[in-house]
Design a protein around this motif. Structure first.
Motif, PDB file in Angstrom:
ATOM      1  N   UNK A 104       0.803  -1.227   0.000  1.00 44.22           N
ATOM      2  CA  UNK A 104       0.000   0.000   0.000  1.00 44.22           C
ATOM      3  C   UNK A 104       0.835   1.275   0.000  1.00 44.22           C
ATOM      4  N   UNK A 105       2.090   1.215   0.417  1.00 42.02           N
ATOM      5  CA  UNK A 105       2.933   2.408   0.389  1.00 42.02           C
ATOM      6  C   UNK A 105       3.175   2.856  -1.046  1.00 42.02           C
ATOM      7  N   UNK A 106       3.475   1.907  -1.922  1.00 40.88           N
ATOM      8  CA  UNK A 106       3.711   2.239  -3.333  1.00 40.88           C
ATOM      9  C   UNK A 106       2.423   2.291  -4.141  1.00 40.88           C
ATOM     10  N   UNK A 107       1.450   1.468  -3.785  1.00 40.19           N
ATOM     11  CA  UNK A 107       0.200   1.377  -4.543  1.00 40.19           C
ATOM     12  C   UNK A 107      -0.983   1.509  -3.572  1.00 40.19           C
ATOM     13  N   UNK A 108      -1.329   2.730  -3.186  1.00 41.68           N
ATOM     14  CA  UNK A 108      -2.321   2.928  -2.119  1.00 41.68           C
ATOM     15  C   UNK A 108      -3.754   2.565  -2.485  1.00 41.68           C
ATOM     16  N   UNK A 109      -4.036   2.385  -3.778  1.00 46.03           N
ATOM     17  CA  UNK A 109      -5.414   2.107  -4.188  1.00 46.03           C
ATOM     18  C   UNK A 109      -5.494   0.951  -5.171  1.00 46.03           C
ATOM     19  N   UNK A 110      -6.568   0.171  -5.052  1.00 44.00           N
ATOM     20  CA  UNK A 110      -6.992  -0.745  -6.113  1.00 44.00           C
ATOM     21  C   UNK A 110      -7.986   0.029  -6.965  1.00 44.00           C
ATOM     22  N   UNK A 111      -7.911  -0.119  -8.289  1.00 43.15           N
ATOM     23  CA  UNK A 111      -8.855   0.598  -9.149  1.00 43.15           C
ATOM     24  C   UNK A 111      -9.543  -0.361 -10.112  1.00 43.15           C
ATOM     25  N   UNK A 112     -10.756   0.023 -10.492  1.00 37.93           N
ATOM     26  CA  UNK A 112     -11.496  -0.739 -11.508  1.00 37.93           C
ATOM     27  C   UNK A 112     -12.089   0.243 -12.506  1.00 37.93           C
ATOM     28  N   UNK A 113     -11.819   0.017 -13.781  1.00 37.90           N
ATOM     29  CA  UNK A 113     -12.314   0.860 -14.869  1.00 37.90           C
ATOM     30  C   UNK A 113     -13.184   0.014 -15.794  1.00 37.90           C
ATOM     31  N   UNK A 114     -14.435   0.404 -15.955  1.00 33.71           N
ATOM     32  CA  UNK A 114     -15.363  -0.352 -16.803  1.00 33.71           C
ATOM     33  C   UNK A 114     -14.977  -0.216 -18.270  1.00 33.71           C
ATOM     34  N   UNK A 115     -14.915  -1.338 -18.968  1.00 33.98           N
ATOM     35  CA  UNK A 115     -14.698  -1.359 -20.414  1.00 33.98           C
ATOM     36  C   UNK A 115     -16.006  -1.576 -21.172  1.00 33.98           C
ATOM     37  N   UNK A 116     -16.807  -2.513 -20.680  1.00 31.94           N
ATOM     38  CA  UNK A 116     -18.025  -2.893 -21.408  1.00 31.94           C
ATOM     39  C   UNK A 116     -19.037  -3.492 -20.449  1.00 31.94           C
TER      40      UNK A 116
END
Length: 204
Positions: A104-116
């Protein structure tokens, strides 16, 4: 000639923006962070650990009551372990945030981006949420890597609110999270992680 072209381009963009603004079928929903969450469950050879994690404020776009796009992020600082108490609970929460797992220090968030988003025609099953009516495809990113995932979801519109729910299973090894992944190791953790997504969004 150049001035005429720029003028025409500006007029076209302005007209397009007006058409979108005047189209009542296009609606943006803002995610409600107080009622949206992800429940997670990780598995040991015997037993499991589970908990809940928050969803940050973001948007979902729709047209004619059909989801057309959107994204959300999951702050790893909100990881909460529910099956343990006291020192064991705190230890596991900190360990999940460490470089062994989500870093979490380097990558503080999980993300999700809708494609379809497409109609779901499956028959359901153990790992499919009740009432699934859409199949969602998008980019799930953590540890700096994006993988495309697809899952059935139940998406419902009620008044000015959108409610979405889904059961998702991912293999953590596909994102490079290989801590305790040797089946012969004394502290083996299975690669599968089950996620229960509950998303509530309000019309802007």
């Amino acid at each position: 000639m150049k001035k005429k072209f720029i003028g025409a381009l500006v007029a076209f963009l302005a007209l397009s923006a007006c058409k979108e603004a005047d189209n009542p079928a296009v609606v943006t929903y803002e995610i409600n962070t107080e009622t949206s969450y992800v429940e997670w469950r990780g598995y040991l050879p015997e037993g499991n650990n589970h908990g809940r994690i928050s969803i940050d404020d973001d948007e979902v776009t729709t047209e004619n009551n059909q989801v057309t796009g959107g994204s959300f992020s999951i702050p790893l600082s909100s990881i909460n372990v529910l099956n343990l108490e006291g020192e064991l609970k705190e230890q596991l929460e900190h360990h999940l945030q460490s470089a062994d797992f989500f870093n979490a220090v380097l990558y503080p968030n999980i993300t999700f981006q809708i494609r379809e988003v497409a109609p779901y025609h499956g028959d359901g099953g153990e790992h499919v949420v009740d009432g699934a009516n859409y199949e969602v495809t998008g980019d799930l990113t953590f540890l700096g890597k994006a993988n495309i995932i697809t899952f059935p979801a139940n998406v419902d519109f009620s008044g000015n609110q959108l409610h979405a729910e889904a059961l998702i299973t991912i293999d953590r090894l596909e994102w490079g999270m290989d801590y305790a992944s040797d089946p012969e190791a004394p502290q083996y953790i299975l690669p599968g992680i089950d996620l229960h997504l509950v998303l509530v969004a309000n019309q802007q």
